[in-house]
Design an enzyme around this catalytic site. Sequence first.
Site, PDB file in Angstrom:
ATOM      1  N   TRP A  17       1.895   5.503   2.630  1.00 41.74           N
ATOM      2  CA  TRP A  17       1.252   4.188   2.677  1.00 41.74           C
ATOM      3  C   TRP A  17       1.133   3.575   1.285  1.00 41.74           C
ATOM      4  O   TRP A  17       1.421   2.385   1.086  1.00 41.74           O
ATOM      5  CB  TRP A  17      -0.128   4.329   3.312  1.00 41.74           C
ATOM      6  CG  TRP A  17      -0.932   3.057   3.385  1.00 41.74           C
ATOM      7  CD1 TRP A  17      -1.850   2.618   2.470  1.00 41.74           C
ATOM      8  CD2 TRP A  17      -0.880   2.064   4.415  1.00 41.74           C
ATOM      9  NE1 TRP A  17      -2.388   1.425   2.881  1.00 41.74           N
ATOM     10  CE2 TRP A  17      -1.809   1.053   4.073  1.00 41.74           C
ATOM     11  CE3 TRP A  17      -0.164   1.937   5.603  1.00 41.74           C
ATOM     12  CZ2 TRP A  17      -2.030  -0.057   4.864  1.00 41.74           C
ATOM     13  CZ3 TRP A  17      -0.385   0.815   6.398  1.00 41.74           C
ATOM     14  CH2 TRP A  17      -1.307  -0.167   6.033  1.00 41.74           C
ATOM     15  N   ARG A  19       2.697   4.488  -1.714  1.00 43.32           N
ATOM     16  CA  ARG A  19       3.791   4.419  -2.672  1.00 43.32           C
ATOM     17  C   ARG A  19       5.193   4.412  -2.059  1.00 43.32           C
ATOM     18  O   ARG A  19       5.978   3.510  -2.317  1.00 43.32           O
ATOM     19  CB  ARG A  19       3.693   5.603  -3.664  1.00 43.32           C
ATOM     20  CG  ARG A  19       2.382   5.684  -4.436  1.00 43.32           C
ATOM     21  CD  ARG A  19       2.189   4.534  -5.407  1.00 43.32           C
ATOM     22  NE  ARG A  19       3.167   4.540  -6.480  1.00 43.32           N
ATOM     23  CZ  ARG A  19       3.008   5.184  -7.653  1.00 43.32           C
ATOM     24  NH1 ARG A  19       1.904   5.878  -7.879  1.00 43.32           N
ATOM     25  NH2 ARG A  19       3.930   5.123  -8.582  1.00 43.32           N
ATOM     26  N   LEU A  74       4.499  14.893   5.669  1.00 49.50           N
ATOM     27  CA  LEU A  74       3.489  15.635   6.419  1.00 49.50           C
ATOM     28  C   LEU A  74       2.745  16.611   5.510  1.00 49.50           C
ATOM     29  O   LEU A  74       3.196  16.912   4.401  1.00 49.50           O
ATOM     30  CB  LEU A  74       4.165  16.413   7.555  1.00 49.50           C
ATOM     31  CG  LEU A  74       4.818  15.583   8.653  1.00 49.50           C
ATOM     32  CD1 LEU A  74       5.685  16.478   9.532  1.00 49.50           C
ATOM     33  CD2 LEU A  74       3.772  14.860   9.479  1.00 49.50           C
ATOM     34  N   HIS A  79       5.743  21.235   6.736  1.00 45.54           N
ATOM     35  CA  HIS A  79       7.061  20.833   6.238  1.00 45.54           C
ATOM     36  C   HIS A  79       8.184  21.646   6.856  1.00 45.54           C
ATOM     37  O   HIS A  79       9.170  21.092   7.359  1.00 45.54           O
ATOM     38  CB  HIS A  79       7.119  20.981   4.716  1.00 45.54           C
ATOM     39  CG  HIS A  79       6.403  19.909   3.974  1.00 45.54           C
ATOM     40  ND1 HIS A  79       6.342  19.862   2.596  1.00 45.54           N
ATOM     41  CD2 HIS A  79       5.703  18.831   4.403  1.00 45.54           C
ATOM     42  CE1 HIS A  79       5.638  18.814   2.220  1.00 45.54           C
ATOM     43  NE2 HIS A  79       5.237  18.174   3.298  1.00 45.54           N
ATOM     44  N   LYS A  97       6.924  17.069  -1.897  1.00 51.97           N
ATOM     45  CA  LYS A  97       6.804  18.377  -2.537  1.00 51.97           C
ATOM     46  C   LYS A  97       5.554  19.100  -2.034  1.00 51.97           C
ATOM     47  O   LYS A  97       4.594  18.450  -1.588  1.00 51.97           O
ATOM     48  CB  LYS A  97       6.770  18.222  -4.059  1.00 51.97           C
ATOM     49  CG  LYS A  97       5.736  17.190  -4.563  1.00 51.97           C
ATOM     50  CD  LYS A  97       4.330  17.659  -4.435  1.00 51.97           C
ATOM     51  CE  LYS A  97       3.340  16.543  -4.630  1.00 51.97           C
ATOM     52  NZ  LYS A  97       2.036  16.867  -4.059  1.00 51.97           N
TER      53      LYS A  97
END
Length: 329
Positions: A17, A19, A74, A79, A97
């Site tokens: 949301w 970036r 997520l 992930h 990451k």
Amino acid sequence: MAAPVRMATLGCASIAWRRMLASMAAHPDVELVAVASRDRAKAERFAARFACEPVTGYDELLARDDIEAVYVPLPVMLHAEWVEHALRAGLHVLCEKPLAGCFAETERLVKLAQQLDLTLMESLMFTRHSQHHTVRELVGAGTIGEIRGLTADFGFPPRPPTDMRYHPVGGGALTEIGVYPVRTALLYLGDGVQVVGATARRDRRLGVDLSGSALLVGPDGTPAHLTWGMEHGYRSAYELWGSSGRIVVEWAYTPPASHAPVIRIEQQDRREWRTLPPDDQFGNVLTTFVRAVRTGREGDLQGEEVLRLADLMQRVRDAVVALPGGSDE
């Protein structure tokens, strides 16, 4: 000219949301097609802001035939599952990451992407910011002599208790935040980094670590002292201490695209504050990802980067000694 890569977002995380979706919407080589959430209202809110289609459910998104790639923001511990589902659906993947919560899962996903001839990239965006290229050029030019030590710190004030970072599925402070200083050590000390020791302050009630530190050494004995946490005054910086000076990067990990970075160069008889051009690290991540998807190149390089970091993160994780001070409630 190649058509834009048609992408969708698997999850409605804060980083998406704030970036990444804005960078996608602005990138000339990306077309944001859809955003998926298990919560229909959330998907609709994201889709309305970024002019794409809302989808209810992750499987429903992966079944679409009008997308080539997905962005996965997520929580960390989800992930591996959804990156694998996306790869097996024939989609290229850009994942926040770290790619997975442990080295074994990371290695499995990298090998799967290679077997399927798909791009799998970890979005550790700070490494794509040009300020770090400038610092590496200065070091290579001998501006501060030989590196004798590195310190790197990343921390921020406590967030609301409902923040996913304070839930085990979010992975805790080392996984979520410590990855930045650890990657910085790899950036400047290179391969062969060893872990001398690591600590973590754990909240037993929440089931996550809130802060930590590590001492690493490079192959030539150069030490790196790293600290991180989510119970601190904000700090996002690293310092290289050389045989004839220092370089300090004052906003290392989360500068907005409009920010002109300032690095401090100190030598025996002078100090210089050098202002660098603004740079969009999120946009740079997307440019690298698109190039890999379109050309088929850089896939092996991306895999090597991901595995080097995952290996060092695992060794830091294995070395952690828990400290007192967390809640027992």
